[in-house]
Design an enzyme around this catalytic site. Structure first.
Site, PDB file in Angstrom:
ATOM      1  CG  HIS A 133      61.945  40.101   7.563  1.00  0.00           C
ATOM      2  ND1 HIS A 133      62.315  41.076   8.484  1.00  0.00           N
ATOM      3  CD2 HIS A 133      60.716  40.486   7.090  1.00  0.00           C
ATOM      4  CE1 HIS A 133      61.361  41.989   8.556  1.00  0.00           C
ATOM      5  NE2 HIS A 133      60.382  41.653   7.738  1.00  0.00           N
ATOM      6  CB  SER A 192      62.125  37.920   3.823  1.00  0.00           C
ATOM      7  OG  SER A 192      60.804  37.904   4.314  1.00  0.00           O
ATOM      8  CB  CYS A 209      58.723  44.804   8.807  1.00  0.00           C
ATOM      9  SG  CYS A 209      57.669  43.452   8.273  1.00  0.00           S
ATOM     10  CB  CYS A 233      57.735  47.949   3.065  1.00  0.00           C
ATOM     11  SG  CYS A 233      57.936  46.171   2.833  1.00  0.00           S
TER      12      CYS A 233
END
Length: 390
Positions: free
Chosen positions: A346, A245, A86, A376
């Site tokens: 996201h 998300s 991510c 994260c």
């Protein structure tokens, strides 16, 4: 040592995967759009650029950056693919800043792109089977508490459990995220960030996609509270689609240069990269990892939490920024002021660059200062970057 300054930034609007406006637009097309636009905004000639660094996660490997360098009319520019789950495009910006601060590079394009809608399906041939099976590269060795293919457990549920965060806390955070994103859209705060993407509509006619489509204007606490847990078989499980998300498609890119080059070219930087840091933790604590990355990045810049005007802490799950606010004693009023993952969405490999683009815009609109963006990342990681605007 040269300073690494950001002289241009842009992103696409964020689409909802599979059923949204960008669902038929590949990641390469999205990345080409933002790279062409950010180069145009920078006003720099092609020959000045030393590299193009793009985050990519779900696109099957390869080197999207070099592909985009060619499609965007930058044949003399090399391309580097970045993969930190991510945090991939956040790390792309960090890598660009490192090359500039080391004096090795003068100008780099950095960002990321993700089209989950059009991502390739991967298969693995098992030794004792004649038929290949669906497969994704694991981010970590799976355990019952940390499955590699279900972040709602590995990140969302574990963070909520470990930090003592209730379903009500997460739903309330998600609601505010939607409210803030919608308010930012209505106020036009994203307009300058977004480069329109021309796509074919359902009827085949071309349309311009230029407004984030994932935020829900009419959501309420009651609606969020009525959503079923993603794992009702797990006692007390509190993670839902509403406090998680979105699954999204988008791209974002920035141009970084040395402060010397910016001055020589008469450019007015949007901000300067002060520092960054990445950390690894037990995968069980993935959602808590920003709590370690943020102070580490600030310490490297000689700064403290009290120096920060705004934070962007990605809402992979609402539990993540809630835990960071509680553990680091952050004022939620300066965290994700324009929404984040629960509302905007996201688009995995694009999220970090999107966050920096939004953070710079919000800081400048509010008079400047220090900003921190942190995510994260799968496998028990987190990354944070510190920027400053004036």
């Amino acid at each position: 040592m040269p300073e690494a300054v950001i002289v241009a930034a842009c992103r696409t609007a964020i689409g909802t995967s599979f059923k949204g406006t960008l669902s038929r637009t590949p990641a390469g097309d999205l990345a080409t759009t933002v790279v062409e636009e950010v180069v145009r905004r920078s006003t720099l000639p092609v020959e000045v650029f030393d590299d193009l660094v793009l985050g990519e996660v779900m696109q099957g490997g390869g080197d999207l950056a070099r592909y985009v360098a060619l499609t965007a009319g930058l044949p003399s520019v090399s391309g580097l693919a970045h993969q930190r789950q991510c945090a991939s495009s956040l790390s792309a910006v960090q890598t660009a800043a490192a090359g500039i601060r080391a004096g090795m590079d003068n100008a780099i394009i950095a960002g990321g792109a993700e089209s989950i809608s059009t991502a390739p399906k991967m298969f693995q041939q098992l030794p004792d089977s004649d038929e290949p099976v669906r497969w994704m590269p694991p981010s970590h060795p799976a355990t019952p508490e940390t499955p590699a293919d279900d972040m709602s457990i590995t990140v969302g549920w574990n963070t909520a459990r470990l930090a003592g965060i209730s379903r009500e806390d997460m739903d309330a955070w998600a609601l505010r995220s939607h409210q803030r994103a919608v308010a930012a859209i209505d106020a036009g705060h994203f307009t300058d960030q977004i480069v329109p993407v021309e796509v074919a509509g359902p009827d085949g006619n071309k349309v311009l996609f230029e407004v984030d489509e994932h935020p829900r204007r009419n959501t309420t606490l009651e609606r969020l509270g009525g959503l079923k847990p993603l794992h009702p078989e797990i006692d007390g499980f509190s993670i839902t689609a509403g406090n998680s998300s979105g699954i999204n498609d988008a791209a974002a890119a920035l141009v970084l240069t040395s402060d010397t080059l910016a001055a020589e070219r008469g450019l007015s930087p949007l901000g300067v990269v002060r520092s960054w840091a990445s950390v690894g933790v037990d995968p069980l604590r993935t959602g808590l990892a920003p709590i370690e990355a943020i102070p580490k990045a600030l310490k490297r810049a000689g700064l403290s939490l009290s120096d920060v005007a705004l934070f962007e802490i990605n809402e992979a799950f609402a539990a993540v920024p809630i835990a960071a606010c509680r553990e680091l004693d952050l004022d939620p009023e300066i965290v994700n002021i324009s929404g984040s993952g629960c509302s905007l969405g996201h688009p995995v490999a694009a999220t970090g660059a999107r966050m920096i683009t939004t953070l710079l815009s919000d800081l400048r609109r509010r008079g400047g200062g220090i900003g921190v963006a942190a995510l994260c990342a799968g496998g028990g990681m987190a990354s944070a970057i510190v920027v400053e605007t004036v």
